[in-house]
Design a protein around this motif. Structure first.
Motif, mmCIF file in Angstrom:
data_model
loop_
_atom_site.group_PDB
_atom_site.id
_atom_site.type_symbol
_atom_site.label_atom_id
_atom_site.label_comp_id
_atom_site.label_asym_id
_atom_site.label_seq_id
_atom_site.Cartn_x
_atom_site.Cartn_y
_atom_site.Cartn_z
ATOM 1 N N SER A 1 0.829 -1.218 0.000
ATOM 2 C CA SER A 1 0.000 0.000 0.000
ATOM 3 C C SER A 1 0.853 1.253 0.000
ATOM 4 C CB SER A 1 -0.907 -0.021 1.234
ATOM 5 O OG SER A 1 -0.125 -0.342 2.375
ATOM 6 N N TYR B 1 3.894 1.367 0.178
ATOM 7 C CA TYR B 1 5.113 1.094 0.951
ATOM 8 C C TYR B 1 5.371 -0.392 0.808
ATOM 9 C CZ TYR B 1 7.891 3.566 4.459
ATOM 10 O OH TYR B 1 8.877 4.264 5.114
ATOM 11 N N THR C 1 6.551 -3.843 1.495
ATOM 12 C CA THR C 1 7.262 -4.568 2.551
ATOM 13 C C THR C 1 7.020 -6.065 2.374
ATOM 14 O OG1 THR C 1 6.732 -2.770 4.091
ATOM 15 C CG2 THR C 1 7.521 -4.817 5.052
ATOM 16 N N GLY D 1 11.330 -13.718 17.654
ATOM 17 C CA GLY D 1 12.129 -13.010 16.658
ATOM 18 C C GLY D 1 12.058 -11.514 16.892
ATOM 19 N N PRO D 2 12.906 -10.764 16.191
ATOM 20 C CA PRO D 2 12.970 -9.323 16.428
ATOM 21 C C PRO D 2 11.681 -8.586 16.053
ATOM 22 C CG PRO D 2 14.881 -10.098 15.172
ATOM 23 C CD PRO D 2 13.883 -11.206 15.182
ATOM 24 N N SER D 3 11.529 -7.425 16.635
ATOM 25 C CA SER D 3 10.359 -6.589 16.389
ATOM 26 C C SER D 3 10.269 -6.204 14.915
ATOM 27 C CB SER D 3 10.469 -5.329 17.262
ATOM 28 O OG SER D 3 9.556 -4.346 16.838
ATOM 29 N N GLY D 4 9.071 -6.370 14.337
ATOM 30 C CA GLY D 4 8.853 -5.970 12.951
ATOM 31 C C GLY D 4 9.247 -7.002 11.917
ATOM 32 N N GLN E 1 -2.430 -8.741 19.677
ATOM 33 C CA GLN E 1 -1.355 -8.001 20.338
ATOM 34 C C GLN E 1 -1.891 -6.751 21.040
ATOM 35 O OE1 GLN E 1 1.996 -7.430 17.717
ATOM 36 N NE2 GLN E 1 3.298 -6.551 19.304
ATOM 37 N N PHE E 2 -2.934 -6.133 20.450
ATOM 38 C CA PHE E 2 -3.544 -4.979 21.110
ATOM 39 C C PHE E 2 -5.022 -5.221 21.412
ATOM 40 C CE2 PHE E 2 0.268 -2.803 21.289
ATOM 41 C CZ PHE E 2 0.934 -2.938 20.092
ATOM 42 N N GLU F 1 1.670 -12.167 21.930
ATOM 43 C CA GLU F 1 2.297 -11.481 23.068
ATOM 44 C C GLU F 1 1.332 -11.289 24.244
ATOM 45 O OE1 GLU F 1 5.238 -8.643 22.286
ATOM 46 O OE2 GLU F 1 5.354 -9.120 20.144
#
Ligand SMILES: Nc1ncnc2c1ncn2[C@@H]1O[C@H](COP(=O)(O)OP(=O)(O)OP(=O)(O)O)[C@@H](O)[C@H]1O
Ligand SMILES: Nc1ncnc2c1ncn2[C@@H]1O[C@H](COP(=O)(O)OP(=O)(O)OP(=O)(O)O)[C@@H](O)[C@H]1O
Ligand SMILES: [Mg+2]
Ligand SMILES: [Mg+2]
Lengths: 226, 226
Positions: free
Chosen positions: A13, A15, A17, A37-40, A89-90, A166
């Motif tokens: 969109s 961007y 990724t 694993g790492p964030s993101g 997560q949220f 999380e």
């Protein structure tokens, strides 16, 4: 059993990724796995694809031999309602509903009587230490209390598969220990549990660690080098 | 220096909760303190009152000898804009703005040129590992990436006092270690830092641990018994 084949997710969109690439994994029935694993680097993306909450750009997801990536949206909704419990997560709680109602909502499609829904919801909230907050709305709850409502909701329809993103991110070590005890019991009942986590304590319970870096599955020996 | 006198907060919107009672504490200038305690026991409430983001039911908050609880709303806004950086437990990013713009917003009241704002915002986002995400909006970012934007924003106006509510709740251990390194540097520059946290690693850096249980300050020796 959950299985993925060459699972790939690209966001485009404005961007571009590559969130996940060519992920092949197997999660045995009744196991407890942690995604780390790492964030993101693609953990939430992977969990959402496994739970049929999102469609991959390419590749397949199998749940008990049903190809989630090939069925209709209605069938997907029905499978999720019957078989899956998801902790976001949220949290994604409904702001206008109380803690009790938020948990009851997860039981609506399961043909349980309203009275029984209320009893079960109250029981689950008690299990996560929120018996005094049944009628509180999310904005009247602390961060960790909202997280616990989300956990209670995921357990509400007694799912075969529990997917948690999380779940202890906002919990103190004692609340986390109590949560892990609950997860251990659920797993002992034969439920399959998959947890995205940054917590070493949670990882200690896992029979399998799924390590994701840069959207790719990293195998055992490579993790030690980082 | 931050000081509170008999700080009390009672919520009464149909659900009476004593979130904080009679809290007296002192935070020396340039120190690094951690606020810890069980979920739902008043930590975020305390941080918000210290930061002048909320008014207590009774009691006082002093920031550099200014009684925050006695000044006008305008004066409070001005003090916060000049002296405080706040990281919220759930970030409070503006969804329609990019990561860069979200960080720039914190510099608007400080008389910095737009060009300089952009440079500084980019620098701060680079510091927290988000140089590739400057033009991404919050819904295009992972949980930990949004948390890092919130951290960059709190640093933007170079505040004397940094208040952070669980800043590493969504970060893997390596990102957390990098964050702690940044916090250490900020503190070494003479800034006062107060962090609500559940993380042992963060707590290890603290010169003072403020333990809150049931809305009350718990003194050193009582913590060991729990
Ligand atoms: N608007 C509100 N109305 C009623 N009660 C509230 C409100 N906001 C917070 N509370 C209550 O105040 C108490 C303290 O909340 P607070 O957010 O300070 O906890 P906390 O220590 O930060 O928890 P956590 O570690 O879970 O984030 C909780 O019992 C919560 O339910
Ligand atoms: N809607 C979107 N559009 C563009 N990029 C996205 C979108 N959603 C996620 N991403 C990107 O996909 C990548 C993976 O995100 P994901 O949320 O899966 O990470 P994560 O491993 O769960 O991270 P965290 O540990 O911080 O929660 C990130 O680089 C993120 O910026
Ligand atoms: Mg995530
Ligand atoms: Mg809190």
């Amino acid at each position: 059993i959950i299985r993925t084949e060459k699972l790939t997710k690209v966001y485009d969109s404005g961007y571009r990724t590559v969130a996940l690439q060519q992920v092949d994994l197997q999660i045995p029935k009744g196991s407890l796995s942690c995604i780390m694993g790492p964030s993101g680097h693609g953990k939430s993306t992977l969990l959402h694809l496994i739970g049929g909450l999102d469609r991959p750009s390419s590749g397949k997801v199998f749940l008990d031999d049903v190809e989630l990536t090939a069925v209709t949206a209605d069938r997907l909704t029905e499978i999720r309602a019957r078989k899956l419990g998801f902790v976001f997560q949220f949290f994604n709680l409904l702001p206008v509903l109380t803690a009790l109602e938020n948990v009851q909502v997860a039981m609506m499609l399961a043909g349980i009587s309203k009275r029984e829904q209320e009893e079960r919801a109250a029981e689950l909230l008690k299990l996560v230490g929120l018996e005094d907050k049944l009628r509180a709305r999310p904005n009247q709850l602390s961060g960790g209390q909202r997280q616990r409502v989300a956990i209670a909701r995921a357990l509400a329809n007694d799912p075969e598969i529990l997917l948690m993103d999380e779940p202890s991110g906002n919990l103190d070590s004692r609340s986390e220990a109590e949560l892990l005890e609950q997860i251990g019991k659920v797993n002992a009942q034969g439920k399959t549990v998959v947890i995205v986590t940054h917590s070493e304590k949670v990882a200690e319970m896992a029979q399998q660690i799924i390590y994701i870096r840069d959207g790719q599955l990293v195998l055992g020996k490579e993790i030690k080098e980082q």
